[in-house]
Design a protein around this motif. Sequence first.
Motif, mmCIF file in Angstrom:
data_model
loop_
_atom_site.group_PDB
_atom_site.id
_atom_site.type_symbol
_atom_site.label_atom_id
_atom_site.label_comp_id
_atom_site.label_asym_id
_atom_site.label_seq_id
_atom_site.Cartn_x
_atom_site.Cartn_y
_atom_site.Cartn_z
ATOM 1 N N ALA A 83 2.621 16.820 6.096
ATOM 2 C CA ALA A 83 2.810 15.471 5.551
ATOM 3 C C ALA A 83 1.696 15.228 4.542
ATOM 4 O O ALA A 83 0.521 15.207 4.894
ATOM 5 C CB ALA A 83 2.767 14.445 6.674
ATOM 6 N N THR A 84 2.082 15.068 3.277
ATOM 7 C CA THR A 84 1.097 14.900 2.209
ATOM 8 C C THR A 84 1.732 14.173 1.032
ATOM 9 O O THR A 84 2.923 14.391 0.739
ATOM 10 C CB THR A 84 0.542 16.268 1.735
ATOM 11 N N PRO A 85 0.970 13.339 0.316
ATOM 12 C CA PRO A 85 1.547 12.680 -0.852
ATOM 13 C C PRO A 85 1.899 13.662 -1.969
ATOM 14 O O PRO A 85 2.613 13.304 -2.908
ATOM 15 C CB PRO A 85 0.461 11.702 -1.308
ATOM 16 N N ILE A 127 5.970 17.546 2.582
ATOM 17 C CA ILE A 127 6.838 16.375 2.419
ATOM 18 C C ILE A 127 6.006 15.111 2.255
ATOM 19 O O ILE A 127 5.040 14.871 2.990
ATOM 20 C CB ILE A 127 7.792 16.232 3.626
ATOM 21 N N SER A 128 6.398 14.301 1.268
ATOM 22 C CA SER A 128 5.810 12.980 1.069
ATOM 23 C C SER A 128 6.850 11.947 1.464
ATOM 24 O O SER A 128 8.038 12.109 1.177
ATOM 25 C CB SER A 128 5.445 12.804 -0.403
ATOM 26 N N ILE A 129 6.416 10.870 2.115
ATOM 27 C CA ILE A 129 7.397 9.829 2.487
ATOM 28 C C ILE A 129 7.490 8.747 1.424
ATOM 29 O O ILE A 129 8.260 7.806 1.555
ATOM 30 C CB ILE A 129 7.111 9.202 3.870
ATOM 31 N N GLY A 130 6.724 8.852 0.342
ATOM 32 C CA GLY A 130 6.823 7.847 -0.715
ATOM 33 C C GLY A 130 5.670 7.972 -1.686
ATOM 34 O O GLY A 130 4.662 8.621 -1.388
ATOM 35 N N TYR A 132 2.981 6.642 -2.610
ATOM 36 C CA TYR A 132 1.803 5.839 -2.309
ATOM 37 C C TYR A 132 0.946 6.694 -1.393
ATOM 38 O O TYR A 132 1.436 7.658 -0.798
ATOM 39 C CB TYR A 132 2.181 4.517 -1.625
ATOM 40 N N VAL A 133 -0.326 6.339 -1.278
ATOM 41 C CA VAL A 133 -1.217 7.182 -0.484
ATOM 42 C C VAL A 133 -1.658 6.436 0.770
ATOM 43 O O VAL A 133 -2.187 5.330 0.694
ATOM 44 C CB VAL A 133 -2.451 7.613 -1.309
ATOM 45 N N LEU A 134 -1.410 7.046 1.923
ATOM 46 C CA LEU A 134 -1.832 6.483 3.200
ATOM 47 C C LEU A 134 -3.152 7.126 3.610
ATOM 48 O O LEU A 134 -3.592 8.099 2.995
ATOM 49 C CB LEU A 134 -0.759 6.763 4.254
ATOM 50 N N GLY A 136 -3.662 8.748 6.315
ATOM 51 C CA GLY A 136 -3.466 9.999 7.037
ATOM 52 C C GLY A 136 -2.001 10.301 7.226
ATOM 53 O O GLY A 136 -1.138 9.491 6.877
ATOM 54 N N GLY A 137 -1.718 11.464 7.776
ATOM 55 C CA GLY A 137 -0.334 11.918 7.912
ATOM 56 C C GLY A 137 0.345 11.506 9.209
ATOM 57 O O GLY A 137 1.481 11.906 9.453
ATOM 58 N N PRO A 140 3.393 9.076 8.389
ATOM 59 C CA PRO A 140 4.489 9.883 7.843
ATOM 60 C C PRO A 140 5.152 10.781 8.898
ATOM 61 O O PRO A 140 6.377 10.930 8.906
ATOM 62 C CB PRO A 140 3.815 10.714 6.744
HETATM 63 N N1 ADE Z 1 -0.375 11.273 3.722
HETATM 64 C C1 ADE Z 1 -0.927 10.279 2.979
HETATM 65 N N2 ADE Z 1 -0.014 9.666 2.240
HETATM 66 C C2 ADE Z 1 1.183 10.280 2.489
HETATM 67 C C3 ADE Z 1 2.516 10.112 2.021
HETATM 68 N N3 ADE Z 1 2.833 9.190 1.118
HETATM 69 N N4 ADE Z 1 3.464 10.926 2.510
HETATM 70 C C4 ADE Z 1 3.158 11.889 3.409
HETATM 71 N N5 ADE Z 1 1.923 12.104 3.879
HETATM 72 C C5 ADE Z 1 0.939 11.305 3.429
#
Ligand code: ADE
Length: 226
Positions: A83-85, A127-130, A132-134, A136-137, A140
Amino acid sequence: MKITILTIFPDFVESSLNYSILGKARENNLIDVEVVNIRDFTRDKHKVTDDSPYGGGPGMVMKPEPIFNSFESLSGDYYSILATPQGNLLKQDKVIELSKKKHLVILSGHYEGVDQRVRDKLIDEEISIGDYVLTGGELPALVLIDAISRYIPGVLGNQESLEEESFSKGLLEYPQYTRPREYKGLEVPEVLLSGNHQRIADWRKEQSIKKTKQVRPDLLKNNPKV
Ligand code: ADE
C-alpha cells in the motif's frame, strides 16, 4: 480467502477488523485475516523498524530486514501488495480481481517509504487508494480488505446489491429513499411509489446518468450504457 496484513500497528488493524460486516465475515470464517507485527521480526534490542535514508533527505525509511523476516515466516503461495501512494490507483475491477486470490499479503508502508529492495523482491503489485498521502498504509490495507470482502460469497447478506452494482457499472448510484413517505415536508418521488417496475428502472437510470454527468463526467467516456 486468507488475507495477511504486515504492519507496525497490529492493534489498530486488529481492532478495526472486528466491526460490522467484516467482523461478522471473520466470525463466520468466510474470511481469514491474519495480522502480523513486523516489529516481532526485528532482531535488535530496541525492535527498530526504520532508519535514515542513504543519500540524505527528510524522514525515515522502513528497514529491509524485519520485512524480509516477516515474509519468510509466511507459508504457501500468495499475492503480495504494498500500500503506497506511488502504486496503481485502486478501481473496482482490481478489487474484483483481487477477491479471486486465495491468499493476499498486504504490506502497510510507513515513514517516508520502504527500502526499494523490499519492493523489488517481495512485492507483486503496488496499490494506491487515491491521489492523496496518508500517514501510513494501515487505512489503505483496511480499505482494500473491506472492498474485497464484499465479493466473497456469503459476506454480503444481500448478493443482489452486487448484481445491481455490476448492472449499473460505470455510473454513480441513483438516489434512495425509505419511510416515511413525507418527512419535514420533503416528499419521496412519486415514481418510486408507483409500483411500475419499468418506470422505476428508467427513472433510476436517468438519475444515475444525471448524477454521473454532474460529479464524474470522466466516467461517462466510453460507457456503452449511456
Ligand atoms: N500510504 C500513504 N498514502 C497512501 C495511499 N494514498 N494509498 C495507499 N497507501 C498509502
